[in-house]
Design an enzyme around this catalytic site. Structure first.
Site, PDB file in Angstrom:
ATOM      1  CE  LYS A  16       2.062 -18.010  -1.855  1.00 48.35           C
ATOM      2  NZ  LYS A  16       1.169 -19.186  -1.883  1.00 48.35           N
ATOM      3  CE1 TYR A  40      -3.424  -2.745   0.874  1.00 48.72           C
ATOM      4  CE2 TYR A  40      -4.601  -0.689   1.188  1.00 48.72           C
ATOM      5  CZ  TYR A  40      -4.614  -2.048   1.002  1.00 48.72           C
ATOM      6  OH  TYR A  40      -5.802  -2.709   0.938  1.00 48.72           O
ATOM      7  CG  ASP A  85      -7.941  -4.814   1.881  1.00 52.52           C
ATOM      8  OD1 ASP A  85      -8.888  -4.278   2.495  1.00 52.52           O
ATOM      9  OD2 ASP A  85      -7.896  -4.881   0.630  1.00 52.52           O
ATOM     10  CG  ASP A  97      -1.811 -20.390  -0.389  1.00 47.27           C
ATOM     11  OD1 ASP A  97      -1.257 -20.306   0.722  1.00 47.27           O
ATOM     12  OD2 ASP A  97      -1.318 -21.064  -1.329  1.00 47.27           O
ATOM     13  CG  ASP A 110     -13.540  -7.158   2.645  1.00 46.41           C
ATOM     14  OD1 ASP A 110     -13.229  -6.338   3.528  1.00 46.41           O
ATOM     15  OD2 ASP A 110     -14.072  -6.820   1.563  1.00 46.41           O
TER      16      ASP A 110
END
Ligand code: IPM
Ligand code: MG
Length: 356
Positions: free
Chosen positions: A191, A142, A247, A223, A251
């Site tokens: 990751k 970001y 982020d 994942d 959600d």
């Protein structure tokens, strides 16, 4: 106590949900003998329309000089054609960075009254959903350099992802402190089978875990984490992860609890000043129609009272009022089910106020 709260109403449903939340805060102030003073801080698309920029300096000043900040939501299709550096979201990112808010906390808890809104199979949901996503908020992709260049007759884009040990360590500590007050398990999501930033993330989180021998640490690839979240969310207590992964996972976490409209969030740095907002967006499709669910924002105000103002009883009063309102069968459209009473945003705010 006297507290000054900067209020960012924002775009879309933002002004409606913030209005109801301010009403609830006023009810709390009256009941507990506090005085809350609100200072308007325009930000987002409405600020682009009025001042040409998503976060005017005066708004930033207001936020930095207040005891805390309450935010509705910003953005909408109307401002999609803005240049990247002047989008409504840029205002929010600039505000997070300027306030030094490196920790974003997003609780995912299923209200028992809303179990039927949970999209997971009953045998999975019944094991319980009660975890917290701790998201690093002012680093990573970001905030790296974003560039688009023309090369050999075609465009090429690049976003840089960087993390320092300090940036990882400080948010990891918040996660471990939080786990200590909960079920004492931290799942660090990365990751690290592919990314250097993730390998550093894993090493630093492991090092921080040494300071918390009473807290269990697990590592999970992002994942796999997104899959585990729908397979068996009961395994999670505190998830700590970097900005972009957080982020996305937050959600997903909100949706499995029934509705994204119910989930609050806090963003904090080293001090007590925080930024409190629902995790949902500005929902322009239902803006101005008295259809929005104000509960996410109202619960964000409860987090503000607890974490920024150290008002635990006042926060609990809001949370209980929300619980009681749901128990009484009142619902907004996003969580409506048979046998319940459908309320608009204003009426939901009034029901909650009445139970403070
Ligand atoms: C969020 C939002 C923001 C983010 C957007 C609006 C920039 O999706 O708070 O999760 O990506 O952080
Ligand atoms: Mg998001």
């Amino acid at each position: 106590m006297d507290k000054t709260i900067a209020v960012i109403r924002g775009d879309g449903i933002g002004p409606e949900i913030v209005k109801e939340t301010v009403g609830v805060l006023d009810a709390v102030a009256e009941k507990f003998g506090h005085r809350f003073t609100y200072k308007e801080a325009p930000m987002g698309g409405n600020a682009i329309d009025a001042f040409g920029v998503p976060l005017p300096d005066a708004s930033l000043e207001t936020c930095l000089s207040s005891d805390s900040v309450l935010l509705g939501a910003v953005g909408g299709p109307r401002w999609d054609s803005q240049p990247p550096a002047n989008r409504p979201e840029k205002g929010l990112l600039k505000l997070r960075a300027a306030m030094g808010l490196y920790t974003n906390v997003r609780p995912a808890r299923m209200f028992s009254e809303l179990a039927s809104a949970c999209p997971l199979r009953a045998d999975i949901a019944n094991r319980g959903i009660d975890f917290v996503v701790v998201r690093e908020l002012i680093g990573g992709l970001y905030f790296g350099e974003h560039t688009t260049v023309e090369e050999n007759g075609e465009k090429k884009a690049r976003d840089i992802c960087e993390y320092s040990e300090t940036e990882i360590r400080r948010v990891a500590r918040v996660a471990f402190e939080m786990a200590r007050k909960r079920r004492k398990r931290v799942t660090s999501v990365d990751k690290s089978n592919v990314l250097d930033t993730s390998r550093l993330w894993r090493a630093v989180v492991t090092e921080v875990a040494g300071e918390y021998p009473d807290v269990e640490l697990l590592h999970m690839y992002v994942d796999n984490a997104s899959m585990q979240m729908v397979k068996d969310p009961s395994q999670f207590d505190v998830i700590v992860t970097e900005n972009l992964f957080g982020d996305i996972l937050s959600d997903e976490a909100s949706q499995i609890t029934g509705s994204i409209g119910m989930i609050p969030s806090s963003s904090m740095g080293d001090g007590t000043r925080g930024l409190y907002e629902p995790i949902h967006g500005s929902a322009p499709d239902i803006a101005g129609q008295n259809k929005a669910n104000p509960i996410g924002t109202i619960l964000a105000a409860a987090m503000m009272l607890r974490y920024s103002f150290n008002m635990a009883a006042e926060a609990a009063a809001i949370e209980n009022a929300v619980d009681q309102t749901l128990k009484a069968g009142f619902r907004c459209g996003d969580i409506m089910e048979q046998g319940c009473t459908l309320l608009g945003c204003t009426e939901m705010g009034a029901e909650i106020c009445g139970r403070i």
